[in-house]
Scaffold this motif. Structure first.
Motif, PDB file in Angstrom:
ATOM      1  N   LEU A 266      43.288  39.753  43.608  1.00  0.00           N
ATOM      2  CA  LEU A 266      42.526  39.272  42.443  1.00  0.00           C
ATOM      3  C   LEU A 266      43.418  39.041  41.229  1.00  0.00           C
ATOM      4  O   LEU A 266      42.949  39.078  40.088  1.00  0.00           O
ATOM      5  CB  LEU A 266      41.393  40.251  42.069  1.00  0.00           C
ATOM      6  CG  LEU A 266      40.009  39.970  42.600  1.00  0.00           C
ATOM      7  CD1 LEU A 266      39.442  38.659  42.050  1.00  0.00           C
ATOM      8  CD2 LEU A 266      39.960  39.981  44.105  1.00  0.00           C
ATOM      9  N   LEU A 267      44.692  38.819  41.454  1.00  0.00           N
ATOM     10  CA  LEU A 267      45.593  38.621  40.318  1.00  0.00           C
ATOM     11  C   LEU A 267      45.762  37.152  39.917  1.00  0.00           C
ATOM     12  O   LEU A 267      46.363  36.858  38.882  1.00  0.00           O
ATOM     13  CB  LEU A 267      46.962  39.250  40.621  1.00  0.00           C
ATOM     14  CG  LEU A 267      46.960  40.788  40.545  1.00  0.00           C
ATOM     15  CD1 LEU A 267      48.237  41.377  41.128  1.00  0.00           C
ATOM     16  CD2 LEU A 267      46.766  41.271  39.109  1.00  0.00           C
ATOM     17  N   SER A 268      45.202  36.246  40.708  1.00  0.00           N
ATOM     18  CA  SER A 268      45.409  34.819  40.404  1.00  0.00           C
ATOM     19  C   SER A 268      44.899  34.401  39.019  1.00  0.00           C
ATOM     20  O   SER A 268      45.568  33.612  38.349  1.00  0.00           O
ATOM     21  CB  SER A 268      44.784  33.936  41.490  1.00  0.00           C
ATOM     22  OG  SER A 268      43.427  34.259  41.684  1.00  0.00           O
ATOM     23  N   PRO A 269      43.765  34.903  38.538  1.00  0.00           N
ATOM     24  CA  PRO A 269      43.352  34.497  37.190  1.00  0.00           C
ATOM     25  C   PRO A 269      44.377  34.913  36.130  1.00  0.00           C
ATOM     26  O   PRO A 269      44.572  34.206  35.143  1.00  0.00           O
ATOM     27  CB  PRO A 269      42.026  35.236  36.977  1.00  0.00           C
ATOM     28  CG  PRO A 269      41.538  35.559  38.345  1.00  0.00           C
ATOM     29  CD  PRO A 269      42.765  35.789  39.161  1.00  0.00           C
ATOM     30  N   HIS A 270      45.021  36.037  36.356  1.00  0.00           N
ATOM     31  CA  HIS A 270      46.022  36.495  35.380  1.00  0.00           C
ATOM     32  C   HIS A 270      47.256  35.599  35.387  1.00  0.00           C
ATOM     33  O   HIS A 270      47.913  35.433  34.361  1.00  0.00           O
ATOM     34  CB  HIS A 270      46.411  37.944  35.669  1.00  0.00           C
ATOM     35  CG  HIS A 270      45.286  38.905  35.447  1.00  0.00           C
ATOM     36  ND1 HIS A 270      44.841  39.243  34.197  1.00  0.00           N
ATOM     37  CD2 HIS A 270      44.490  39.574  36.320  1.00  0.00           C
ATOM     38  CE1 HIS A 270      43.824  40.109  34.310  1.00  0.00           C
ATOM     39  NE2 HIS A 270      43.601  40.310  35.592  1.00  0.00           N
ATOM     40  N   LEU A 271      47.555  35.045  36.555  1.00  0.00           N
ATOM     41  CA  LEU A 271      48.672  34.089  36.588  1.00  0.00           C
ATOM     42  C   LEU A 271      48.285  32.834  35.825  1.00  0.00           C
ATOM     43  O   LEU A 271      49.077  32.259  35.088  1.00  0.00           O
ATOM     44  CB  LEU A 271      49.029  33.734  38.038  1.00  0.00           C
ATOM     45  CG  LEU A 271      49.568  34.877  38.890  1.00  0.00           C
ATOM     46  CD1 LEU A 271      49.929  34.360  40.276  1.00  0.00           C
ATOM     47  CD2 LEU A 271      50.786  35.520  38.240  1.00  0.00           C
ATOM     48  N   HIS A 272      47.051  32.429  36.001  1.00  0.00           N
ATOM     49  CA  HIS A 272      46.598  31.218  35.305  1.00  0.00           C
ATOM     50  C   HIS A 272      46.623  31.410  33.790  1.00  0.00           C
ATOM     51  O   HIS A 272      47.078  30.540  33.059  1.00  0.00           O
ATOM     52  CB  HIS A 272      45.192  30.845  35.761  1.00  0.00           C
ATOM     53  CG  HIS A 272      44.536  29.836  34.868  1.00  0.00           C
ATOM     54  ND1 HIS A 272      45.114  28.611  34.603  1.00  0.00           N
ATOM     55  CD2 HIS A 272      43.401  29.870  34.152  1.00  0.00           C
ATOM     56  CE1 HIS A 272      44.335  27.939  33.776  1.00  0.00           C
ATOM     57  NE2 HIS A 272      43.298  28.680  33.485  1.00  0.00           N
ATOM     58  N   PHE A 273      46.115  32.525  33.318  1.00  0.00           N
ATOM     59  CA  PHE A 273      46.020  32.716  31.874  1.00  0.00           C
ATOM     60  C   PHE A 273      47.265  33.330  31.256  1.00  0.00           C
ATOM     61  O   PHE A 273      47.316  33.583  30.055  1.00  0.00           O
ATOM     62  CB  PHE A 273      44.782  33.536  31.523  1.00  0.00           C
ATOM     63  CG  PHE A 273      43.534  32.732  31.677  1.00  0.00           C
ATOM     64  CD1 PHE A 273      43.217  31.756  30.746  1.00  0.00           C
ATOM     65  CD2 PHE A 273      42.716  32.903  32.761  1.00  0.00           C
ATOM     66  CE1 PHE A 273      42.087  30.972  30.889  1.00  0.00           C
ATOM     67  CE2 PHE A 273      41.579  32.130  32.919  1.00  0.00           C
ATOM     68  CZ  PHE A 273      41.265  31.164  31.985  1.00  0.00           C
ATOM     69  N   GLY A 274      48.261  33.579  32.097  1.00  0.00           N
ATOM     70  CA  GLY A 274      49.505  34.069  31.543  1.00  0.00           C
ATOM     71  C   GLY A 274      49.482  35.542  31.174  1.00  0.00           C
ATOM     72  O   GLY A 274      50.408  36.040  30.549  1.00  0.00           O
ATOM     73  N   SER A 275      48.420  36.257  31.561  1.00  0.00           N
ATOM     74  CA  SER A 275      48.376  37.676  31.232  1.00  0.00           C
ATOM     75  C   SER A 275      49.228  38.494  32.208  1.00  0.00           C
ATOM     76  O   SER A 275      49.487  39.663  31.975  1.00  0.00           O
ATOM     77  CB  SER A 275      46.931  38.190  31.196  1.00  0.00           C
ATOM     78  OG  SER A 275      46.167  37.658  32.246  1.00  0.00           O
ATOM     79  N   LEU A 276      49.637  37.847  33.302  1.00  0.00           N
ATOM     80  CA  LEU A 276      50.593  38.489  34.206  1.00  0.00           C
ATOM     81  C   LEU A 276      51.727  37.506  34.479  1.00  0.00           C
ATOM     82  O   LEU A 276      51.488  36.341  34.766  1.00  0.00           O
ATOM     83  CB  LEU A 276      49.914  38.874  35.534  1.00  0.00           C
ATOM     84  CG  LEU A 276      50.857  39.481  36.589  1.00  0.00           C
ATOM     85  CD1 LEU A 276      51.391  40.833  36.128  1.00  0.00           C
ATOM     86  CD2 LEU A 276      50.145  39.625  37.929  1.00  0.00           C
TER      87      LEU A 276
END
Length: 577
Positions: A266-276
DNA sequence: GACGCGTTGGTCCC
DNA sequence: GGGACCAACGCGTC
């Protein structure tokens, strides 16, 4: 405002793809310039603001800030500007314009790449100037860059100067007008709700995340997924602790039917938003794999393992960077195979602009498309996934495969462009490169060609979830059906349908129900086995022409004549059931 | 030019 | 649950 007493102001334009303190090359470079004034500016894109307002609770870090750039350069008197590079097609346009504007104003532009493992432009170069079309090509190009290793992530800064820190700056001597004067970069977008970035919001919160204006009320959130750097690092940390899970992760072995908890990170949204940072993700995974290898424990390999998943992301980014706007459409796109889909996008006009419309060549296909989009196809596995997507903004990768295959080559024969648009609107982890690339992949128009491998809306779901729990969750009207009928409820005897409190009838619209109190689920919109045969036959036919999106026959529309002429001479495989 | 393989298929049979 | 077969594309390698 006047900045006569400020010797070295630095403006950091920070957009949504680099919204973290850890591993932010642009932030790091900005601080290294030792500015007296540090001005982070959240840039905004109409594209993403649009998304923020229409989705089912958009992600936390959709930021909006009015940055009137040319005015800002003049008024801030900044001679150095940092820009976070982004290779999305629209971002290429934006960056080109902004950089030209800056150079005209005599501002030095410093660009840092922070969104992908490798700089997409560098990957193109190492791939002989071509878009990467397979994971092998990515691996080979990456080896030429740094022996296949992305840059190491950068630690977060120990402190960040407050923007316009009046005490530290003694702004009384600055003779500045209030920051609220024109051009006011953030006037309409101020709030104090974001604690994570409180240290860079400025003493008056002039640079805060604009929660209210984005229109997100987290208490009303439909999605269980949460954003933010702290959350991203927490989730990554939890995943990394489970060394066997990380080391043995193989995407094809994770269940698309799992929810609470899901089977992937479930980390893909964080890659998209730059939070990870994707590089932190990669190196953390890499360290675990090395540990496990040393301990002689099983370790999965590229491309099915976690590192492989991240490489696929770079593959799509590189392909997109290479083609620009052409990447996201069929017309003029040399990498996509031309197939005579229904509901194709209208071709570009003489200036090369597209208006977003599509040709409704078949009312039947248009209805199938609408039913797919709204989760009322009458195939519970498909409908459950589409409803999960609409409610929560996320479905498992294999679930995406299933619904994408169904809409395109394995059911509706509708253009992948239609599906990509729906995913773009609904996915919280939507990245243009990955979304477009995966739709091309699944529809067998680029990256992948084995169209005879077709997902069944019945068998595929059953394989992972024989009890039909995903369906029971997202199609609750079917919750009481027995496992024998949950994937094909139309086959259940009427008596059982009554017993289980749901009749299979109509097309899923409210007008199709016989009474307000009736609990109904739609009949399947077509015979899937029949459609699979028709689609397979049509794909073979289309492939025989070997046309691509940039072919003259596609451009001038003459493909239609050729396809039809050949159509009449080939035997039909339509079979009655 | 032949051959093997490709991130994640379905069905049948044992 | 594992293997053969289905029907058969494009790429990379030899």
């Amino acid at each position: 405002m006047k900045t006569g007493h400020v010797s070295n102001p630095v403006v950091l334009y920070w957009h949504r793809t680099d919204l973290r303190l850890h591993d932010s090359p642009a932030l790091h470079a900005a601080l290294a310039l030792k500015p007296l004034v540090f001005i982070p500016v959240w840039t905004w894109d109409p594209h993403y603001v649009y998304k923020a307002r229409v989705g089912p609770n958009r992600w936390k870090f959709l930021l909006e800030c009015q940055s009137q750039l040319s005015d800002a350069y003049e008024n801030l008197n900044s001679k150095q500007k940092l820009w976070v590079k982004d290779t999305d097609a629209y971002a290429q346009d934006r960056d080109t314009a902004v950089i030209a504007m800056a150079e005209k104003a005599g501002v030095q532009v410093i660009i840092r790449m922070g969104r992908t493992l490798f700089d997409p432009d560098e990957l193109i170069q190492k791939n002989n100037g071509k878009p990467t079309m397979s994971i092998t090509q990515v691996e080979k190009a990456a080896v030429k860059i740094n022996n296949g290793n992305p840059d190491k992530p950068i630690d977060p800064p120990s402190s960040i100067p407050d923007p316009w820190d009046e005490e530290r700056m003694d702004l009384s001597s600055l003779e500045h007008d209030s920051i609220d004067n024109q051009p006011d970069l953030n006037a309409e977008h101020r709030t104090q709700k974001d604690e994570q970035y409180s240290n860079i919001m400025g003493p008056k919160n002039d640079f805060a995340v604009p929660w209210d204006d984005i229109g997100i009320d987290l208490s009303q959130a439909a999605t269980p997924h949460r954003g933010g750097e702290a959350e991203a690092l927490r989730v990554l940390g939890e995943c990394i602790k489970n060394e066997e899970y990380i080391a043995q992760f193989e995407k094809p072995q994770t269940s698309p039917a799992a929810f609470e908890p899901q089977s992937t990170t479930l980390l893909s949204p964080h890659l998209h938003f730059g939070s990870l940072s994707v590089r932190k993700f990669w190196w953390d995974v890499h360290a675990v794999m090395e540990n496990q290898r040393k301990a002689k424990k099983p370790v999965a390999s590229v491309p099915t393992n976690l590192s492989g998943q991240l490489l696929f992301r770079d593959m799509y980014f590189c392909a997109q960077a290479s083609l620009g706007h052409r990447f996201a459409r069929t017309h003029g796109n040399e990498i996509v195979r031309f197939i005579d889909w229904h509901l194709q996008s209208s071709p570009p006009d003489k200036n090369g602009s597209v208006d977003g419309s599509y040709e409704v060549d078949s009312q039947e296909a248009e209805e199938w498309f609408q039913r797919w989009k709204e989760g009322r196809t009458g195939f519970p596995w498909i409908d459950a996934l589409m409803r999960q997507l609409r409610q929560e903004g996320w479905i498992h990768h294999l679930g995406r495969h299933s619904v994408a295959c169904f809409l395109t080559r394995g059911g509706c024969y509708v253009s992948w462009e239609r599906g990509a648009e729906v995913f773009e609107e609904l996915l919280i982890d939507h990245e243009t490169a990955c979304n477009i690339g995966n739709w091309q992949w699944l529809s067998c128009t680029a990256f992948y060609a084995m169209f005879y491998r077709c997902y069944s809306p019945i068998s595929f779901g059953k394989k992972w979830d024989p009890e039909g729990n995903l369906i029971r969750r997202y199609c609750p009207e079917l919750a009481k059906f027995d496992k024998k009928h949950i994937y094909e409820p139309w086959k259940a005897p009427i008596a059982d349908q009554k017993k289980w409190g749901c009749r299979v009838t109509g097309d899923g619209t409210s007008s199709s129900r016989s009474g307000d109190t009736d609990n109904t689920y739609p009949k399947p919109m077509f015979n899937f086995d029949e459609r699979r045969r028709i689609c397979l036959d049509a794909m073979k036919h289309a492939f025989s022409f070997s046309l691509h999106g940039d072919d003259a026959k596609v451009k001038d529309g003459s493909w239609k004549k050729e396809f039809r002429a050949s159509e009449s001479s080939r035997p039909t495989k339509r079979q009655k059931t």
